[in-house]
Design an enzyme around this catalytic site. Structure first.
Site, PDB file in Angstrom:
ATOM      1  N   HIS A 161      -9.285   2.746  -4.091  1.00 34.37           N
ATOM      2  CA  HIS A 161      -8.555   1.624  -5.000  1.00 34.37           C
ATOM      3  C   HIS A 161      -6.969   1.542  -4.339  1.00 34.37           C
ATOM      4  O   HIS A 161      -6.439   0.339  -4.447  1.00 34.37           O
ATOM      5  CB  HIS A 161      -8.330   1.904  -6.350  1.00 34.37           C
ATOM      6  CG  HIS A 161      -9.773   2.186  -7.190  1.00 34.37           C
ATOM      7  ND1 HIS A 161     -10.402   0.903  -7.081  1.00 34.37           N
ATOM      8  CD2 HIS A 161     -10.442   3.340  -7.607  1.00 34.37           C
ATOM      9  CE1 HIS A 161     -11.658   1.354  -7.671  1.00 34.37           C
ATOM     10  NE2 HIS A 161     -11.538   2.691  -8.021  1.00 34.37           N
TER      11      HIS A 161
ATOM     12  N   HIS B 288       1.466   6.271  -5.372  1.00 33.81           N
ATOM     13  CA  HIS B 288       0.417   5.489  -4.724  1.00 33.81           C
ATOM     14  C   HIS B 288       0.828   3.957  -4.748  1.00 33.81           C
ATOM     15  O   HIS B 288       2.005   3.797  -5.381  1.00 33.81           O
ATOM     16  CB  HIS B 288      -0.917   5.396  -5.753  1.00 33.81           C
ATOM     17  CG  HIS B 288      -0.758   5.081  -7.067  1.00 33.81           C
ATOM     18  ND1 HIS B 288      -0.463   5.815  -8.072  1.00 33.81           N
ATOM     19  CD2 HIS B 288      -0.931   3.881  -7.655  1.00 33.81           C
ATOM     20  CE1 HIS B 288      -0.335   5.116  -9.323  1.00 33.81           C
ATOM     21  NE2 HIS B 288      -0.616   3.826  -8.866  1.00 33.81           N
TER      22      HIS B 288
ATOM     23  N   HIS C  57       0.909  -0.600  -4.522  1.00 35.36           N
ATOM     24  CA  HIS C  57       0.014  -1.891  -4.715  1.00 35.36           C
ATOM     25  C   HIS C  57       0.444  -2.955  -4.007  1.00 35.36           C
ATOM     26  O   HIS C  57       1.921  -3.125  -3.911  1.00 35.36           O
ATOM     27  CB  HIS C  57       0.227  -2.222  -6.273  1.00 35.36           C
ATOM     28  CG  HIS C  57      -0.406  -1.136  -7.402  1.00 35.36           C
ATOM     29  ND1 HIS C  57      -1.717  -1.103  -7.580  1.00 35.36           N
ATOM     30  CD2 HIS C  57       0.369   0.105  -7.563  1.00 35.36           C
ATOM     31  CE1 HIS C  57      -1.864   0.077  -8.415  1.00 35.36           C
ATOM     32  NE2 HIS C  57      -0.926   0.518  -8.424  1.00 35.36           N
TER      33      HIS C  57
ATOM     34  N   HIS D 242       4.122   3.561  -7.161  1.00 30.62           N
ATOM     35  CA  HIS D 242       4.364   4.321  -8.538  1.00 30.62           C
ATOM     36  C   HIS D 242       4.401   5.707  -8.145  1.00 30.62           C
ATOM     37  O   HIS D 242       3.352   6.377  -7.649  1.00 30.62           O
ATOM     38  CB  HIS D 242       3.063   3.741  -9.256  1.00 30.62           C
ATOM     39  CG  HIS D 242       2.768   2.522  -9.711  1.00 30.62           C
ATOM     40  ND1 HIS D 242       1.724   1.850 -10.132  1.00 30.62           N
ATOM     41  CD2 HIS D 242       3.941   1.258  -9.795  1.00 30.62           C
ATOM     42  CE1 HIS D 242       2.219   0.560 -10.443  1.00 30.62           C
ATOM     43  NE2 HIS D 242       3.379   0.443 -10.251  1.00 30.62           N
TER      44      HIS D 242
ATOM     45  N   THR E  73      -1.948   1.373 -15.254  1.00 29.37           N
ATOM     46  CA  THR E  73      -2.469  -0.067 -14.733  1.00 29.37           C
ATOM     47  C   THR E  73      -3.773  -0.131 -14.073  1.00 29.37           C
ATOM     48  O   THR E  73      -4.111  -1.081 -13.832  1.00 29.37           O
ATOM     49  CB  THR E  73      -1.583  -0.473 -13.848  1.00 29.37           C
ATOM     50  OG1 THR E  73      -1.556   0.323 -12.547  1.00 29.37           O
ATOM     51  CG2 THR E  73      -0.097  -0.527 -14.205  1.00 29.37           C
ATOM     52  N   THR E  74      -4.648   1.155 -14.474  1.00 28.68           N
ATOM     53  CA  THR E  74      -5.845   1.149 -14.022  1.00 28.68           C
ATOM     54  C   THR E  74      -6.786   1.650 -15.227  1.00 28.68           C
ATOM     55  O   THR E  74      -5.985   2.655 -16.215  1.00 28.68           O
ATOM     56  CB  THR E  74      -6.078   1.870 -12.657  1.00 28.68           C
ATOM     57  OG1 THR E  74      -5.670   3.319 -12.842  1.00 28.68           O
ATOM     58  CG2 THR E  74      -5.541   1.190 -11.446  1.00 28.68           C
TER      59      THR E  74
END
Length: 251
Positions: free
Chosen positions: A91, A116, A118, A135, A202-203
Site C-alpha cells: 500500500h 510511510h 502517500h 506520516h 487513514t487506512t
C-alpha cells in the site's frame, strides 16, 4: 486400538484441521485497496472491524481550514539515526525505526515506530494538495497513537529521503536493510510549528482517537524522487478527504 477407535481418531484430527483452517481464514483481515471494488468507499463494508471507515465522525485526512488560534506546546523530538529498514507493504513505502526515538507533547511521550508516504498528499491545507506526504507514526506505552504529517512539494533533492528511496522495491512484501540509517529529524522542515486536530488512521480499520500534528512549513523532494515513488506505488495511495464535522483545527 480397534478399527472404530482409529476411525474416530482420524475423524477428530480431520475435524480439528478444518476448524483450524476456518479460524485462520476468519482471523485474516479482508483485503482493501485504494481503487476498485475494495476502494475507500467500500472499506466500511468489507468487515465489521472496519465499520469506523464508514460511520466515524472524526476521520482523517481532512482539508485543514478555518483554523483557530490556540496555545500549542512545542514538540520535543529526540530522534537519532535509527531508520533501519525500508518495506513495500503493498500500500505504501514504509521505513521502520529501532526503539529509542521519542516525541513528547501535551505531557505524554510517544515512540516513533515507522514513517510511510502517500502520493498525492492525504491532508490538504486551505484546499491545496501536495505531491507527497509523510506520516511519522508514534505510539505511547498504552498504545495511543500520534501522527506527525509532513507535506513535501517539488523542490531540491532530499538527501535523507534518498537513503530509503535508493533501496525501495516495486515488489509488494520486499524488505531491505538500510546501510545508511535514516535520521527522522532530517526529514522535517527547519521549523516545527504545526496544526493540531483529532482524527483517525487513514487506512482500515480507520480507528479514531489519533492525535494529528501537521507541520505548517512544507519540506522539499525533487520531482525525480516523487516520480520514483509513483513508479513503485503505481496508483494514488491517498484516502479521499473526510468531513471535519464539529472538530477544530488549532494553530
Amino acid at each position: 486400538m480397534n478399527k472404530i477407535n482409529i476411525s474416530v481418531s482420524i475423524f477428530s484430527i480431520a475435524l480439528f484441521a478444518v476448524v483450524f483452517a476456518m479460524q485462520s481464514m476468519a482471523s485474516e483481515n479482508p483485503h482493501w485497496e485504494y481503487y476498485g471494488d475494495n476502494g475507500p468507499d467500500a472499506w466500511g463494508r468489507l468487515d465489521q472491524s472496519y465499520i469506523m471507515c464508514a460511520e466515524g465522525k472524526n476521520q482523517s485526512p481532512i482539508n485543514l481550514t478555518n483554523m483557530i488560534e490556540g496555545s500549542l506546546p512545542d514538540l520535543k523530538l529526540k530522534y537519532s539515526k535509527s531508520g533501519t529498514e525500508v518495506v513495500n507493504n503493498g500500500h505504501t513505502i514504509q521505513v521502520n525505526f529501532a526503539p529509542g526515538n521519542t516525541m513528547t507533547v501535551e505531557g505524554r511521550t510517544f515512540e516513533l515506530k515507522q514513517v510511510h508516504f502517500h502520493s498525492p498528499s492525504e491532508n490538504n491545507i486551505e484546499g491545496k494538495s501536495y505531491p507527497l506526504e509523510g506520516h511519522f507514526v508514534h505510539a505511547d506505552k498504552a498504545g495511543n497513537l500520534a501522527v506527525i504529517a509532513i507535506l513535501y512539494d517539488h523542490g531540491e533533492h532530499n538527501n535523507e529521503l534518498e537513503k530509503a528511496w535508493e533501496y525501495m522495491s516495486a515488489s509488494s512484501g520486499d524488505k531491505h536493510m538500510l546501510p545508511n540509517k535514516i535520521n527522522a529529524s532530517k526529514l522535517f522542515p527547519e521549523k516545527h510549528a504545526y496544526y493540531r486536530f483529532n482524527g483517525s488512521l487513514t487506512t482500515p480499520p480507520c480507528s479514531e482517537g489519533v492525535r494529528w500534528f501537521v507541520m505548517k512549513d512544507i519540506n522539499n523532494a525533487s520531482q525525480r524522487q516523487v516520480r520514483k515513488f509513483i513508479s513503485v506505488i503505481p496508483h494514488d495511495n491517498n484516502r479521499p478527504l473526510q468531513a471535519i464535522n464539529a472538530r477544530e483545527v488549532i494553530q
